[in-house]
Scaffold this active site. Structure first.
Site, PDB file in Angstrom:
ATOM      1  CE  LYS A  54      17.750-111.052 -85.360  1.00 16.93           C
ATOM      2  NZ  LYS A  54      18.889-111.811 -85.884  1.00 16.93           N
ATOM      3  CD  GLN A  98      22.281-111.929 -84.670  1.00 18.94           C
ATOM      4  OE1 GLN A  98      20.958-112.601 -84.480  1.00 18.94           O
ATOM      5  NE2 GLN A  98      22.355-111.125 -85.269  1.00 18.94           N
ATOM      6  CG  ASP A 121      18.218-116.865 -89.365  1.00 18.94           C
ATOM      7  OD1 ASP A 121      17.817-115.511 -89.731  1.00 18.94           O
ATOM      8  OD2 ASP A 121      19.276-116.886 -88.702  1.00 18.94           O
TER       9      ASP A 121
HETATM   10  N1  GUN Z   1      23.164-111.427 -88.224  1.00 25.58           N
HETATM   11  C1  GUN Z   1      23.070-110.402 -89.122  1.00 25.58           C
HETATM   12  N2  GUN Z   1      21.943-110.594 -89.580  1.00 25.58           N
HETATM   13  C2  GUN Z   1      21.419-111.877 -89.313  1.00 25.58           C
HETATM   14  C3  GUN Z   1      20.402-112.804 -89.615  1.00 25.58           C
HETATM   15  O1  GUN Z   1      19.297-112.058 -90.160  1.00 25.58           O
HETATM   16  N3  GUN Z   1      20.217-113.854 -88.764  1.00 25.58           N
HETATM   17  C4  GUN Z   1      21.251-114.316 -88.278  1.00 25.58           C
HETATM   18  N4  GUN Z   1      21.158-115.523 -87.613  1.00 25.58           N
HETATM   19  N5  GUN Z   1      22.322-113.657 -87.953  1.00 25.58           N
HETATM   20  C5  GUN Z   1      22.392-112.142 -88.352  1.00 25.58           C
END
Ligand code: GUN
Length: 302
Positions: A54, A98, A121
């Site tokens: 990311k 995350q 998100d």
């Molecule tokens: N953990 C796995 N996929 C995601 C996601 O799309 N967003 C977040 N914040 N954590 C994750």
């Protein structure tokens, strides 16, 4: 018949190019760039890998990126204070915590602490509610479902009036993609059925689908004979079914399998996403789009 492959990697590259052009233009005209912070608690290897990707993508696009890694034993209070700091930071337009979080931290409390106008998100109840209402209320679509909609639209499959069947009712994929595709809006207007573990006759529903979206997390759940000839099949499953040595790096990597039997399904479907390389690459792309949109809302140019 062999289905057309819906290549997430190609569609990702196309969208990232569009985003980069927009970021450059906004920087020139307004002197600002989108700012994204990722907050990672602990060192879960899969989470480290996601966050690294990311941050790299944000950097490549010219975003301000902050990778804020915190120790596994951070207290809930300290994590909430950290989120509050970024809520107040005007150079940050997107905050991503995350998941999963360590057990001693209340995940719901943490997600609810993120400013809904920085919730890239799309997990905050305010943004879930905005999606339910639809129209101009919608600010941030959750990333994986938003990516699925882009894959279908950009591969030229007609969504309007189509019978869409979603297998899976999670808050992250099943429920939001159903909501997105039934909106009264371009790239939507579908008739949507959501099937799940208590559905009586899953095969019956799948066979009716012009667009079949499977997000159940069960490898090979959908059998080839359940697919309507010519249907568009979107496989969201990413199931680790073993390990192998990578030909490229010589390192051990996971063998991934989707929720659909790909080799047989591709002989029946009209178009289909591979696993990996289908839905997966779209999630980070949509996170980047949400972060750019957050800046655009702030500037009043969205
Ligand atoms: N953990 C796995 N996929 C995601 C996601 O799309 N967003 C977040 N914040 N954590 C994750």
């Amino acid at each position: 018949m062999t289905a057309r492959l819906i290549k997430g990697t190609e569609i990702r590259d196309e969208i990232l190019k569009e985003l980069k052009a927009e970021v450059d233009k906004i920087k020139q005209e307004h002197g600002v760039v989108p700012g994204l912070v990722t907050i990672l608690v602990g060192e879960n290897p899969a989470s480290v890998s996601y966050v690294t990707s990311k941050i790299k993508t944000a950097k490549d696009l010219g975003y301000k990126e902050v990778q804020d890694n915190q120790p596994e034993d951070i207290s809930e209070g300290d994590l909430l204070s950290l989120i509050d700091k970024y809520n107040k930071d005007d150079s940050i337009h997107g905050i991503l915590v995350q998941l999963p979080l360590p057990k001693h931290i209340d995940e719901k409390k943490v997600l609810n602490a993120v400013d809904p106008d920085k919730d890239v998100d799309g997990f905050h109840p305010v943004n879930v509610g905005r999606l339910m209402i639809g129209g101009s209320e919608v600010k941030f679509l959750p990333c994986t479902p938003a990516g699925i909609q882009e894959l279908i639209v950009r591969s030229g499959v007609e969504i309007e009036g189509a019978e869409v069947v979603v297998v899976g009712r999670s808050n992250i994929v099943g429920k939001p993609i159903a909501n997105i595709l039934l909106q009264k809006a371009p790239g939507a207007n579908a008739t949507v059925t959501v099937a799940h573990t208590r559905t009586k006759d899953l095969a019956y529903h799948c066979k009716r689908a012009d667009i079949l979206i499977v997000a159940a997390g069960v490898p090979g759940l959908v059998k080839p004979e359940w697919i309507k000839p010519g249907a568009c099949v979107i496989d969201v499953g990413v199931n680790r079914v073993g390990e192998k040595i990578s030909e490229k790096t010589g390192k051990k990597i996971a063998i991934l399998k989707g929720d659909v039997d790909f080799d047989e399904a591709k002989e029946i479907a009209g178009s289909i996403t591979p696993v990996p390389g289908g839905v997966g690459p779209m999630t980070i792309t949509m996170l980047m789009r949400n972060t750019l949109n957050s800046l655009k809302y702030r500037l009043g140019i969205a």
